[in-house]
Design an enzyme around this catalytic site. Structure first.
Site, PDB file in Angstrom:
ATOM      1  N   ARG A 135      12.864  16.788  14.794  1.00 52.36           N
ATOM      2  CA  ARG A 135      13.580  16.650  13.530  1.00 52.36           C
ATOM      3  C   ARG A 135      13.336  17.778  12.527  1.00 52.36           C
ATOM      4  O   ARG A 135      13.945  17.801  11.480  1.00 52.36           O
ATOM      5  CB  ARG A 135      13.310  15.278  12.912  1.00 52.36           C
ATOM      6  CG  ARG A 135      14.121  14.197  13.615  1.00 52.36           C
ATOM      7  CD  ARG A 135      13.952  12.837  13.012  1.00 52.36           C
ATOM      8  NE  ARG A 135      12.615  12.337  13.202  1.00 52.36           N
ATOM      9  CZ  ARG A 135      12.160  11.797  14.347  1.00 52.36           C
ATOM     10  NH1 ARG A 135      12.956  11.665  15.382  1.00 52.36           N
ATOM     11  NH2 ARG A 135      10.921  11.387  14.444  1.00 52.36           N
ATOM     12  N   GLU A 197       5.513   2.268  21.972  1.00 48.77           N
ATOM     13  CA  GLU A 197       6.029   1.526  23.118  1.00 48.77           C
ATOM     14  C   GLU A 197       5.187   1.773  24.372  1.00 48.77           C
ATOM     15  O   GLU A 197       5.308   1.075  25.357  1.00 48.77           O
ATOM     16  CB  GLU A 197       7.482   1.911  23.390  1.00 48.77           C
ATOM     17  CG  GLU A 197       8.498   1.047  22.653  1.00 48.77           C
ATOM     18  CD  GLU A 197       8.577   1.305  21.166  1.00 48.77           C
ATOM     19  OE1 GLU A 197       8.197   2.413  20.725  1.00 48.77           O
ATOM     20  OE2 GLU A 197       8.983   0.398  20.430  1.00 48.77           O
ATOM     21  N   ASN A 273       6.008  -0.396  15.456  1.00 52.77           N
ATOM     22  CA  ASN A 273       5.641  -1.697  16.015  1.00 52.77           C
ATOM     23  C   ASN A 273       4.274  -1.626  16.693  1.00 52.77           C
ATOM     24  O   ASN A 273       3.770  -0.537  16.980  1.00 52.77           O
ATOM     25  CB  ASN A 273       6.693  -2.121  17.047  1.00 52.77           C
ATOM     26  CG  ASN A 273       6.882  -1.067  18.131  1.00 52.77           C
ATOM     27  OD1 ASN A 273       7.485  -0.029  17.873  1.00 52.77           O
ATOM     28  ND2 ASN A 273       6.341  -1.308  19.315  1.00 52.77           N
ATOM     29  N   ASP A 316      10.387  -5.037  17.134  1.00 49.78           N
ATOM     30  CA  ASP A 316      10.442  -3.570  17.122  1.00 49.78           C
ATOM     31  C   ASP A 316      10.894  -3.045  15.763  1.00 49.78           C
ATOM     32  O   ASP A 316      11.611  -2.057  15.678  1.00 49.78           O
ATOM     33  CB  ASP A 316      11.354  -3.046  18.251  1.00 49.78           C
ATOM     34  CG  ASP A 316      11.291  -1.531  18.397  1.00 49.78           C
ATOM     35  OD1 ASP A 316      10.279  -0.930  17.993  1.00 49.78           O
ATOM     36  OD2 ASP A 316      12.268  -0.948  18.903  1.00 49.78           O
ATOM     37  N   ASN A 403      17.726   3.432  10.736  1.00 50.16           N
ATOM     38  CA  ASN A 403      16.621   3.982  11.518  1.00 50.16           C
ATOM     39  C   ASN A 403      16.127   5.284  10.875  1.00 50.16           C
ATOM     40  O   ASN A 403      16.083   5.378   9.652  1.00 50.16           O
ATOM     41  CB  ASN A 403      17.040   4.129  12.983  1.00 50.16           C
ATOM     42  CG  ASN A 403      15.857   4.113  13.938  1.00 50.16           C
ATOM     43  OD1 ASN A 403      14.739   4.465  13.572  1.00 50.16           O
ATOM     44  ND2 ASN A 403      16.070   3.705  15.159  1.00 50.16           N
ATOM     45  N   CYS A 617      14.887   3.155  33.496  1.00 51.20           N
ATOM     46  CA  CYS A 617      15.793   4.318  33.517  1.00 51.20           C
ATOM     47  C   CYS A 617      16.714   4.388  32.302  1.00 51.20           C
ATOM     48  O   CYS A 617      17.175   5.471  31.924  1.00 51.20           O
ATOM     49  CB  CYS A 617      16.659   4.313  34.774  1.00 51.20           C
ATOM     50  SG  CYS A 617      15.759   3.870  36.280  1.00 51.20           S
ATOM     51  N   MET A 658      13.427  15.331  34.741  1.00 48.58           N
ATOM     52  CA  MET A 658      13.456  14.043  35.438  1.00 48.58           C
ATOM     53  C   MET A 658      12.128  13.890  36.179  1.00 48.58           C
ATOM     54  O   MET A 658      11.952  14.379  37.292  1.00 48.58           O
ATOM     55  CB  MET A 658      14.652  14.017  36.412  1.00 48.58           C
ATOM     56  CG  MET A 658      14.668  12.823  37.358  1.00 48.58           C
ATOM     57  SD  MET A 658      14.751  11.225  36.519  1.00 48.58           S
ATOM     58  CE  MET A 658      13.979  10.165  37.741  1.00 48.58           C
TER      59      MET A 658
END
Ligand code: CA
Length: 691
Positions: A135, A197, A273, A316, A403, A617, A658
């Site tokens: 950001r 998380e 959270n 959350d 958000n 995913c 990935m």
């Protein structure tokens, strides 16, 4: 005579020993503290220490904005989300793109001065919840500061982009990441981190801006009591936790920016959270200082006060949304306030000296997890039964009523401008079999839940995206303007009586600040999340915005769903009379996917593949495999689908971001995911054909 008087006035700053705004070449404490008067530059994330994102520039105003046109654009070499606020100092624009890459551009022409690529190992994407975004930056004493996805804090020479120093802000073996902009406070660079998380203990650290030496670190949640608490504040916090909370790391990560009041010498930040999401899985309690706004002393990091927006958070509701300071008269009293439009749907006004709750009210409709706030303490009046060990349908959803998207405060109108989402819903089903796994995310959400609340959620009226002008004194909206997409980007307010905002459908729009009348728009060809900013070069006002869709909004608003536009990341810069044109190349999939493989997998295997996909995913590839920030896997070619094991377990495409999932998935599960993807392709092909 008149002329001589004018020259004497013009000399005054020099006589008083004040550096003129354009003359000084170094961003120092004095320059940051008076950033408001430095009208041509944009030296900090929120432009000023109070993060108003309000520019006194007014060449572009409600009369002239119709003539605003594109001056220049530059490709950022990405199809992933862009969230940064560019900074401008004396004709040079500094910004960040995917994978924490920094660029310095000529602010007038867009020519690249230098690029710095911190070469973040692509497998770090494994521990990043919401796209490989960044950001923004901080400027100070001839240096540009960036924090990277792999949690390094790096000082660069602002002229050349070469590295001056690097500090590791986190243990690289732990799942920390950083997407936020650093904040300068009296010679220190302050930075938080993300990982709530993933089960990592949140903290904020401060580093000497010259040397990169760590000055202090303040944890936001208590650690293992047997090792002793780092502070009295953490000892107190430990009483609000149950069981062996330290084994999951706790969460409480300050993953968005840090605000600073130089007069009070206090730093402010919000925390995420707890790990896991659900209170019942944590054994109950408020889980301090998660889902809280904290103030710490800039000199030593000591906690000055806290205010927990969502005690014992179950949904959350990170409290990491932007914090905006203002001096307001409320109830006849002059108050130094700090304000936040929280994920939980309430707009908070707190006393920023003491943390005292002044007022709060819902800024979105449909808030169902709480019936209101206690008028004295601000503690939410939680809807009975909403946080038990059973599935529940709740609004707002995990992306919140608002958000990370920057908000703006205009001292001219007294209003706060913000992107709001009303009526988002989510089925929270705590997983009775949840077990903390340090190699995975740890939401605690039951992937097998397939009960009636799913159907109920689908039957609810669709959520609405709006630009809201909020009166923080009256705690009510002055006006609201709806738009066709759910997600609106960050906001800029200007003295031209204008508010600028981009949104998911690629439109950058200008509204009249006083009443919300739309006066201008531009189609960027790709979804916009980042906030616009404005500056001058050689006396001409410019407006810049990073455009490109992805980030956390893409998890819930994938390209291809509704009006969301995927596309190529760019920086766009506008000026009055600008006549450059933009031809966004075609991107995305205009036609339905063509099935390339068939599967003989029985329905339960396909179902299991779907659950695995949405658990492991979807964070990058979209819920139910509908795009996301990354390519839409329903369009995978034969070689990709057949080689899925090499990719998902073997790490064949790790260099592209990935990573290998061999720690949490086995070959049988990968083939279930393969069967699910083949099935989704066939379903999508049919759905589109039958439309
Ligand atoms: Ca979170």
């Amino acid at each position: 005579m008149l002329k001589r008087q004018v020259s004497a006035w013009a000399l005054l700053p020099a006589l008083l020993g004040l550096a003129s705004c354009q003359g000084s070449n170094t961003v120092d404490d004095a320059k940051l503290r008076s950033a408001d008067q430095d009208t041509g530059n944009w030296l900090m994330y929120g432009r000023t220490y109070d993060d108003h994102r309000f520019s006194p520039l007014n060449q572009v105003n409600e009369q002239t904005v119709g003539k605003l046109g594109l001056a220049w654009s530059r490709e950022m070499g990405t199809t992933r989300g862009l969230e940064a606020t560019p900074l401008v100092e004396n004709g040079v624009l500094y910004t960040t793109g995917s994978w924490s890459v920094v660029q310095a551009l000529d602010a007038k022409t867009g020519e690249v001065r230098w690029t710095y690529d911190p070469k973040v190992p692509r497998e770090r994407a494994y521990f990043i919840c919401c796209d490989v975004v960044n950001r923004g930056l901080a400027l100070y004493q001839g240096k540009v500061y960036v924090a990277t996805l792999d949690s390094r804090l790096i000082a660069l020479d602002e002229k050349t982009g070469s590295v001056v120093w690097t500090a590791a802000t986190a243990d690289p073996s732990k799942p920390y990441s950083i997407t936020s902009a650093p904040r300068i406070a009296k010679g220190l660079v302050v930075i938080g981190n993300a990982a709530g998380e993933y089960g990592a203990r949140g903290y904020v650290s401060a580093y000497d801006a010259e040397t990169g030496k760590q000055a202090w670190r303040t944890y936001t949640v208590p650690g293992d009591p047997s090792k002793g608490f780092e502070s009295k504040a953490l000892e107190t916090a430990a009483k609000s936790w149950s069981g062996e909370y330290w084994k999951t790391g706790g969460g409480g990560n300050p993953w968005e920016g840090v605000a600073y009041d130089p007069a009070l010498d206090l730093l402010y930040f919000g925390t995420s959270n707890a790990t896991a999401w659900y209170r019942a899985l944590r054994g109950g309690g408020d889980s301090l200082y998660t889902a809280s706004i904290l103030a710490v002393r800039a000199s030593n990091g000591e906690v000055a006060w806290y205010f927990q927006t969502t005690p014992g958070d179950n949904f959350d509701y990170d409290a990491t949304q932007p914090l905006v300071q203002a001096d307001l008269t409320i109830g006849g009293r002059a108050r130094k306030v700090i304000m936040q439009a929280n994920k939980n749907g309430f707009f908070y006004v707190l006393d920023r000296e003491t943390g005292e709750f002044i007022s709060g009210a819902p800024f979105v409709s449909g808030v169902s997890w709480a019936t209101g706030l206690d008028p004295k303490t601000g503690r939410p009046l939680e809807t009975p039964g909403v946080a038990e060990m059973k599935p529940v349908l709740v609004s707002p959803g995990p992306d919140g009523g608002h958000n990370w998207n920057s908000i703006a405060f205009s001292p001219a109108t007294g209003l706060v401008y913000l992107a709001a989402k009303s009526g988002t819903q989510f089925v929270h089903a705590p997983d009775p079999k949840f077990k903390y796994n340090p190699d995975s995310n740890n939401l605690g959400l039951d992937p097998t839940y397939d009960g009636p609340l799913n159907a109920k959620m689908v039957s609810m009226p669709p959520a609405k995206g709006e630009l809201v002008a909020w009166d923080p004194v009256k705690q009510q909206a002055a006006w609201r303007v709806g738009y066709p997409s759910l997600v609106g980007g960050g906001v800029l307010a200007t003295a031209g009586n204008l508010v600028f905002q981009g949104r998911a459908d690629g439109i950058l729009a200008a509204y009249r600040a006083t009443d919300g009348m739309q006066l201008w728009q531009f189609d960027a060809g790709t979804g916009i999340m980042a906030p616009p900013m404005t500056y001058t070069v050689d006396g001409t006002q410019y407006l810049s915005v990073m455009v490109g869709w992805g980030g956390s909004p893409a998890l819930f608003n994938a390209p291809g769903s509704g009006t969301v536009k995927p596309g190529y990341g760019r920086i766009l810069t506008f000026t009055l009379g600008g006549a450059a044109t933009l031809k966004p190349p075609a991107y995305g999939h205009p036609d339905p996917p063509v099935p390339v493989l068939t599967t003989t997998a029985p329905a339960p295997v396909v179902h299991e593949g779907g659950m695995l996909f949405n658990t492991h995913c979807a964070g990058c590839h979209g819920i139910n495999a509908v795009a996301g920030p990354l390519p839409d896997l329903r369009y995978s070619n034969k070689a990709t689908l057949e080689g899925i094991e090499d990719i998902v377990l073997g790490g064949k495409r790790a260099s592209l971001g990935m990573p290998s999932f061999q720690k949490i998935l086995d070959a049988k599960q990968v083939h279930a995911i393969q069967a699910y993807l083949i099935t989704r392709t066939r379903e999508s092909a049919k759905q589109v054909q039958s439309k």
